[in-house]
Design a protein around this motif. Structure first.
Motif, short mmCIF file in Angstrom:
data_model
loop_
_atom_site.label_atom_id
_atom_site.label_comp_id
_atom_site.label_asym_id
_atom_site.label_seq_id
_atom_site.Cartn_x
_atom_site.Cartn_y
_atom_site.Cartn_z
N ALA A 106 -5.59 8.07 11.89
CA ALA A 106 -4.87 8.13 10.62
C ALA A 106 -3.89 6.96 10.50
CB ALA A 106 -4.13 9.46 10.49
N LEU A 107 -3.26 6.61 11.63
CA LEU A 107 -2.34 5.47 11.65
C LEU A 107 -3.08 4.18 11.28
CD1 LEU A 107 0.37 4.04 12.61
CD2 LEU A 107 -0.65 3.98 14.88
N SER A 108 -4.22 3.98 11.92
CA SER A 108 -5.01 2.77 11.65
C SER A 108 -5.46 2.73 10.19
CB SER A 108 -6.23 2.75 12.59
OG SER A 108 -7.06 1.66 12.28
N GLY A 109 -5.92 3.86 9.68
CA GLY A 109 -6.36 3.92 8.28
C GLY A 109 -5.24 3.57 7.32
N GLY A 114 -2.82 -0.67 3.67
CA GLY A 114 -1.59 -1.27 3.15
C GLY A 114 -0.61 -0.27 2.58
N THR A 115 -0.67 0.96 3.06
CA THR A 115 0.24 2.02 2.59
C THR A 115 1.70 1.57 2.66
OG1 THR A 115 -1.33 3.62 3.46
CG2 THR A 115 0.88 4.45 2.94
N HIS A 165 -3.52 -4.97 13.00
CA HIS A 165 -3.60 -4.65 11.57
C HIS A 165 -2.78 -5.62 10.72
CE1 HIS A 165 -4.82 -0.90 13.52
NE2 HIS A 165 -5.41 -0.54 12.40
N ASN A 166 -2.10 -6.55 11.39
CA ASN A 166 -1.25 -7.54 10.70
C ASN A 166 -0.28 -6.93 9.71
OD1 ASN A 166 -2.28 -9.95 11.93
ND2 ASN A 166 -4.17 -9.56 10.80
N PRO A 167 0.54 -5.97 10.13
CA PRO A 167 1.51 -5.41 9.18
C PRO A 167 2.60 -6.44 8.87
CG PRO A 167 1.97 -4.58 11.38
CD PRO A 167 0.72 -5.42 11.50
N SER B 56 -11.12 9.28 6.79
CA SER B 56 -11.78 10.50 7.27
C SER B 56 -11.45 11.66 6.34
CB SER B 56 -11.30 10.86 8.68
OG SER B 56 -10.01 11.45 8.61
N GLU B 57 -12.21 12.73 6.47
CA GLU B 57 -11.93 13.91 5.64
C GLU B 57 -10.64 14.61 6.07
OE1 GLU B 57 -14.89 13.28 7.00
OE2 GLU B 57 -16.39 13.30 5.41
N HIS B 58 -10.35 14.57 7.37
CA HIS B 58 -9.09 15.16 7.83
C HIS B 58 -7.93 14.48 7.09
CE1 HIS B 58 -5.85 16.28 10.66
NE2 HIS B 58 -6.64 17.27 11.03
N SER B 59 -8.04 13.15 6.97
CA SER B 59 -7.01 12.41 6.27
C SER B 59 -7.08 12.62 4.76
CB SER B 59 -7.13 10.91 6.60
OG SER B 59 -6.68 10.68 7.92
#
Lengths: 293, 370
Positions: A106-109, A114-115, A165-167, B56-59
């Motif tokens: 989830a962190l990577s996503g 760009g959240t 991720h180049n933040p 993902s769906e969880h996300s």
């Protein structure tokens, strides 16, 4: 001089252990962020230290969410505030388990998308909430309840993963250096996009040192070079003062390891691995700061 | 406006009209077209939503939860493995009392990989606190999606709603679709427990047994309170737009001696079987259960019952057959059919009725009784 506000957003009478670096870190994070902030907290020590329903020690909105879900939950929250035209800091405050292990996807996503949020990982180098089992962030040689004779593998390079991720902004910090932590949080929140701060959080019961020594332990980590304070703004690395000094003249690694029960009886091979990992990290950051790599 | 659309496109069209502030979704066959169509609407500016292409769906569900708790309308869509990957957050959404609407395109679970229709995916989420509706046509997919927002967000409900449509049989079938001008059918969302920065609250903190127990009861109380809300919403929909829906759609049941009970597209197919059986002189009728949760009460007194389950609970039985045996005290002939997209025709259904053996269970095409 950095002026740290007197306002408190984490109130007295939390259920934190004595000498808890997590609550000390959170105190300065929230002082820097101010009241226009929502905290997203996955399962970790912070889920517990807030207190028991219907009471809370928190003086800002806190959304507690499932272990692997923090960064995604914050993505939704950030998007919703944007949709509603509201301004608020969305900060994930997660332990190392919820970050380097179960929450990394989830962190990577969230970083890839760009959240607009700040992700803070307070790292006590084990699953503290469940009583100190190993995590990917546990250093080699450290005893935990699931590595009773010391962890065999080295600590996962979380910062390397985040950097990939180049933040626009990422930094390390430690509650033993509150002004540094405070100004890094303020700087991070002034930038749009995904920001990351990795905070070392020495844990008295988990690392087995006496509870009045949390700040001292954080300083020993930095002075020995085991924890390097730096920031990377739009790709440019700056190694911060205390770590600069430590790179010139570090204290012996043993001064950091010896007061900690978790390293009792650590093998000389494991100490060598710790030392070489620290040296590699320092070398890499130095080169990056000098623009060599 | 009258058009021709797939079930997926019909859901997307309804979502566009409901205008959620945040849509977070992840593609999965056979739901992908919903996500693609919504992304298209957002890109073209027809839908003013924040679209989060999660990893993902969880996300997906976590993002809907994070968005939802700020008090905005949210939507996602999934299917099968995607639904189960988000299972933890499906529970969380209901416990957090967030009126999220989700379309689930019913599909079987692996292994082996199977992308075709089955209801077991959503049935396994039946105890999570979500309301669940199952549709049988493209038109109904559109109508039910519109109604889902109004029901979920009603102050007496504030629970998430899952709209279920059969994979491929509906998701990819083209049928006529009459869209409507919804006007104020879906009122603006008002979440009483939305995050308010000026009045800070901690959500989901450690909760002791007594408070936890009370909060669980609160979910069930709202589930019971949803019954009149669903009824009122369906009546209002009929008044405004002319299409009538009930908890259970009955077909020629008044004088029926045998009733076939099924869900989704099989429930519609059963109506054709009923006509066939009537022509043969058997007083047959059919009932299509639309709402799995809240589970409807059905008066089956004096009727023989044949239940077709497109699902299975291993070591227990067909979920609908066993549920009706428990709630209505009937002894159904339980037919397990259509798993993994197995073709089941009206002829097959008529065959189930002709060969009915109350109290027994038939696995259609496997143990070969038909």
């Amino acid at each position: 001089m950095t002026e740290i506000p007197r306002e408190e957003y984490i109130l007295k009478c939390t259920s934190a252990c004595a000498g808890c670096s997590d609550s000390l870190t959170l105190r300065y994070v929230l002082k820097a962020a101010g009241p226009e902030t929502v905290l997203v907290v996955p399962a970790c020590c912070t889920s517990v230290i807030q207190g028991i329903y219907p009471h809370t020690a928190m003086n800002i909105p806190v959304y507690n969410v499932a272990f692997a879900a923090a960064a995604a939950c914050a993505s939704g929250m950030s998007a919703a505030f944007q949709a509603a035209g509201k301004k608020a800091n969305v900060i994930v405050y997660a332990g190392d388990g919820g970050t380097v292990d179960i929450g990394i996807q989830a962190l990577s996503g969230a970083f890839e998308r760009g959240t607009d949020f700040l992700y803070i990982c307070y790292d006590n180098e084990a699953y503290g909430n469940t009583g100190m089992q190993r995590s990917g962030a546990t250093p080699v040689g450290a005893r935990t309840t699931t590595t009773p004779s010391g962890k065999i593998q080295v600590k996962k390079d979380l910062d390397g993963i985040v950097a990939a991720h180049n933040p626009p902004y990422m930094a390390t910090a430690c509650a033993a250096y509150p002004k540094d932590l405070f100004s890094k949080v303020q700087k991070a929140l002034s930038i749009r996009g995904p920001k990351f701060i990795h905070v070392l959080a020495p844990c008295p019961p988990g690392w087995r040192f006496s509870s009045e020594k949390s700040v001292e332990m954080g300083k020993l980590a930095v002075r020995s070079g085991m924890w390097i304070l730096y920031e990377r703004e739009f790709g440019k690395v700056t190694i911060n003062g205390p770590s600069k000094a430590a790179m010139i003249k570090p204290i012996p690694l043993e001064e950091y390891l010896e007061p900690q029960g978790r390293f009792k009886g650590i093998s000389s091979e494991a100490v060598a691995m710790l030392r070489s990992q620290a040296e590699r990290n320092a070398m890499r950051l130095k080169k990056e700061e000098e623009g060599i790599c | 406006m009258l058009t021709v659309a797939t079930g997926n496109k019909a859901v997307a069209a309804a979502v566009k009209q409901a205008c959620p502030s945040v849509v977070a979704a992840y593609p999965i066959t056979p739901q992908t077209e919903i996500v693609e169509q919504i992304a298209e609407y957002v890109t073209s500016g027809e839908l003013k939503s924040q679209y989060i292409p999660v990893e993902s769906e969880h996300s997906a569900m976590a993002a809907c939860i994070g968005a939802g708790v700020t008090g905005v309308r949210t939507f996602t869509a999934t299917s099968s493995h995607g639904l189960h990957y988000m299972h933890e957050m499906v529970n969380w959404a209901a416990g957090a009392r967030l009126p999220i609407v989700m379309a689930n395109v019913n599909r079987a679970l692996g292994p082996g990989w199977n992308i075709w229709a089955e209801h077991t995916d959503a049935f396994q989420e039946r105890d999570t606190g979500w309301l669940q509706v199952y549709v049988a046509s493209v038109q109904e997919a559109y109508d039910a999606t519109l109604m889902a927002f109004r029901i979920a967000e009603h102050e007496s409900v504030l629970l998430p709603v899952m709209v279920n449509l059969d994979g491929f049989l509906l998701s990819h079938s083209m049928q006529p679709l009459q869209s409507v001008d919804i006007g104020d059918f879906i009122p603006p969302i008002h979440l009483p427990h939305a995050i308010d920065i000026s009045d800070p609250t901690s959500y989901g903190t450690l909760t002791g047994p007594n408070d936890y127990f009370r909060l669980r009861w609160d979910i069930e109380r709202s589930m019971r309170d949803s019954v009149p809300v669903i009824r009122e919403t369906q009546e209002e929909f009929a008044r405004r737009f002319g299409r009538k829906y009930d908890f259970v759609e009955e077909y020629r049941c008044d004088d029926a001696e045998v009733v076939v009970i099924a869900m989704g597209t099989l429930g519609k197919e059963a109506e054709v079987a009923v006509d066939l059986l009537r022509r043969e002189g058997l007083k047959a009728g059919s009932m299509r259960i639309r709402w799995l949760r809240p589970f409807p009460r059905i008066d089956l007194s004096g009727k023989e019952v044949v239940v077709i389950d497109r699902d299975y609970s291993f070591g227990f039985g067909g979920v609908i057959a066993r549920s009706l045996a428990a709630t209505e005290g009937v002894t159904p002939f339980s037919v397990i059919a259509g798993l993994g997209g197995q073709e089941v025709t009206y002829d097959d259904i008529a065959g189930f009725v002709r060969g009915r053996r109350p109290g027994e269970e038939l696995w259609f095409g496997v143990n070969g009784h038909v």
